[in-house]
Scaffold this motif. Structure first.
Motif, PDB file in Angstrom:
ATOM      1  N   GLU A 118      27.210  14.246 -37.569  1.00 16.91           N
ATOM      2  CA  GLU A 118      28.016  13.456 -38.488  1.00 16.91           C
ATOM      3  C   GLU A 118      28.500  14.300 -39.659  1.00 16.91           C
ATOM      4  O   GLU A 118      29.646  14.159 -40.109  1.00 16.91           O
ATOM      5  N   SER A 198      30.888   8.635 -47.152  1.00 18.58           N
ATOM      6  CA  SER A 198      30.488   9.085 -45.812  1.00 18.58           C
ATOM      7  C   SER A 198      29.247   9.965 -45.884  1.00 18.58           C
ATOM      8  O   SER A 198      28.353   9.877 -45.029  1.00 18.58           O
ATOM      9  N   ILE A 202      25.200   9.443 -44.408  1.00 17.34           N
ATOM     10  CA  ILE A 202      24.374  10.414 -43.691  1.00 17.34           C
ATOM     11  C   ILE A 202      22.973  10.471 -44.311  1.00 17.34           C
ATOM     12  O   ILE A 202      21.967  10.522 -43.592  1.00 17.34           O
TER      13      ILE A 202
END
Length: 209
Positions: A118, A198, A202
């Motif tokens: 990711e 984002s 994670i």
């Protein structure tokens, strides 16, 4: 316009680490693919590079717990070839009953693999364009350390040293993500806010262990 070189180099080290960890999963028969154990689950897992390196990952019968390199992580220039990485010790897929400890170790490894994938995706799709528009610090040393930790992890057999290396990889990956968030904190644009969100997502997949 900012040079993208540090971010590109950082991504490269993280991809080598990702490939090493994925191959480690395959060697242990811990892949999550529905049709073939250990098969990559999507485009973020760079299957072409993985397939290319799979033929290179052969036994290093001279390596063991007490061999050279079993203490401390190799320097950045100490890895083989342009891609770096490490050869894996052989592991039988039938390793006896799946104990709670082994299940926890498998889950922890999968978490690091997924989070690394990711991270690479976020860096390529979001941070790359941002870096070209406005410079922000990229701590390349942390990605080099992460790659070296994963290479060292691949040489271990199940036990305390493997657990320590896996925990070190977990913590180093968290450090990389946190520093990227800090680097973007002073750039309050909509695009940077999306990238930070984002990255925080994670971190949620990397709880303290």
């Amino acid at each position: 316009m900012a040079s993208p070189a540090p971010l590109v180099a950082s991504i490269s080290h993280q991809m080598v680490a990702l490939q090493t960890l994925q191959l480690l999963q395959q060697e242990w028969g811990w892949g999550d693919g529905p049709s073939a154990p250990g098969s990559p689950r999507g485009p973020d897992h760079v299957p072409s590079a993985q397939a290319r390196r799979s033929g290179q990952m052969r036994t290093r019968r001279g390596l063991g717990r007490g061999s050279t390199g079993a203490r401390g992580f190799p320097e950045a220039g100490g890895l083989r070839g342009a891609e770096g990485g490490a050869e894996l010790l052989p592991f039988p897929r039938d390793r006896g009953p799946c104990t709670l400890a082994r299940m926890a170790m498998r889950s922890a490894l999968a978490r690091v693999v997924d989070s690394t994938s990711e991270l690479v995706s976020v860096e390529q799709t979001l941070l790359g364009p941002l870096q070209q528009e406005r410079p922000f610090p990229v701590h390349l040393k942390d990605s080099v350390e992460f790659r070296n930790i994963c290479s060292h992890l691949a040489l271990q057999i199940e036990g305390q040293q493997f657990d320590r290396d896996l925990n070190a990889a977990h913590q180093c990956l968290k450090t990389i993500v946190k520093k990227l968030i800090q680097s973007l904190a002073n750039l309050p644009s909509d695009a940077h806010m999306v990238a930070c969100a984002s990255l925080r997502q994670i971190l949620q997949n990397l709880p303290d262990v």
